[in-house]
Design a protein around this motif. Sequence first.
Motif, short mmCIF file in Angstrom:
data_model
loop_
_atom_site.label_atom_id
_atom_site.label_comp_id
_atom_site.label_asym_id
_atom_site.label_seq_id
_atom_site.Cartn_x
_atom_site.Cartn_y
_atom_site.Cartn_z
N GLN A 6 98.03 -3.23 -42.74
CA GLN A 6 98.38 -2.14 -41.84
C GLN A 6 99.82 -1.80 -42.15
OE1 GLN A 6 96.10 -4.23 -38.23
NE2 GLN A 6 96.89 -2.23 -37.66
N LEU A 7 100.02 -0.63 -42.66
CA LEU A 7 101.31 -0.29 -43.26
C LEU A 7 102.42 -0.11 -42.25
CD1 LEU A 7 99.82 2.13 -45.89
CD2 LEU A 7 100.94 -0.05 -46.37
N ASP A 8 102.08 0.20 -41.02
CA ASP A 8 103.09 0.47 -40.00
C ASP A 8 103.04 -0.59 -38.91
OD1 ASP A 8 101.80 3.62 -40.54
OD2 ASP A 8 103.84 3.08 -41.15
N SER A 9 104.13 -1.29 -38.69
CA SER A 9 104.14 -2.29 -37.62
C SER A 9 104.35 -1.63 -36.26
CB SER A 9 105.23 -3.32 -37.87
OG SER A 9 106.50 -2.70 -37.92
N GLN A 10 105.07 -0.51 -36.24
CA GLN A 10 105.30 0.21 -34.99
C GLN A 10 105.18 1.71 -35.24
OE1 GLN A 10 108.38 -1.19 -32.22
NE2 GLN A 10 109.04 -2.56 -33.84
N TYR A 89 97.16 -2.20 -32.00
CA TYR A 89 95.89 -1.90 -32.65
C TYR A 89 95.75 -2.75 -33.91
CZ TYR A 89 95.57 2.05 -29.49
OH TYR A 89 95.49 2.83 -28.36
N PHE A 90 94.58 -3.36 -34.05
CA PHE A 90 94.32 -4.26 -35.16
C PHE A 90 93.14 -3.77 -35.98
CE2 PHE A 90 97.13 -7.69 -33.92
CZ PHE A 90 97.21 -7.54 -32.54
N GLY A 107 98.63 -5.75 -37.41
CA GLY A 107 98.71 -5.05 -36.14
C GLY A 107 99.72 -3.92 -36.17
N THR A 108 99.42 -2.86 -35.43
CA THR A 108 100.34 -1.72 -35.27
C THR A 108 100.56 -1.48 -33.79
OG1 THR A 108 99.62 -0.64 -37.31
CG2 THR A 108 100.73 0.74 -35.67
N ARG A 109 101.81 -1.51 -33.40
CA ARG A 109 102.14 -1.30 -31.99
C ARG A 109 102.37 0.21 -31.78
NH1 ARG A 109 103.19 -4.96 -28.24
NH2 ARG A 109 103.42 -6.58 -29.80
#
Lengths: 114, 111
Positions: A6-10, A89-90, A107-109
Amino acid sequence: AQSVTQLDSQVPVFEEAPVELRCNYSSSVSVYLFWYVQYPNQGLQLLLKYLSGSTLVESINGFEAEFNKSQTSFHLRKPSVHISDTAEYFCAVSGSQGAQKLVFGQGTRLTINP
Amino acid sequence: EAGVTQFPSHSVIEKGQTVTLRCDPISGHDNLYWYRRVMGKEIKFLLHFVKESKQDESGMPNNRFLAERTGGTYSTLKVQPAELEDSGVYFCASSQAATQYFGPGTRLLVL
């Protein structure tokens, strides 16, 4: 073996704006793909899944994801987000032969600003 | 239909102590999984039961972790002795086929 990125953590977005959360996977076998969501102080909930059939899958709260085999992606999209979509989101993948373990992305917050 | 339940919701123990986590799967689900999320890391698979048998325990970190599923219903995950690096959220999931349904997790803090 599978892996998920998942390329974006936030991801911060404004309310009513569109959003895309990116997910790429790698696997040497055919896969099933999932998006799970964790709202604040809650457990993991299944948001949507691709097992077979139509490559475009939808959730009941307006999210959709498209399985793209050539790009090994399963990006999650929503055309207009709401404050209540604030969550982590996972993306997850499993092999498609029987019941198998899930391999998760980092995961992306998603934060929705008014 | 009741979902996956986990007990306790939180546990705070000291290094060297023993902790036992419990998971009750959705009724009728033969598959039961344990996962763990250590702070700041991704959710990682620990092991998979099919009924009472361990199908895959490749994710168990070491022999301080013992999982059981006697009778093929609920499962326990024991950590003995607990170390600081065992802190995290332990999730249980169950399935009848490919789709896994998760419990709320047990948040473990080892001091």
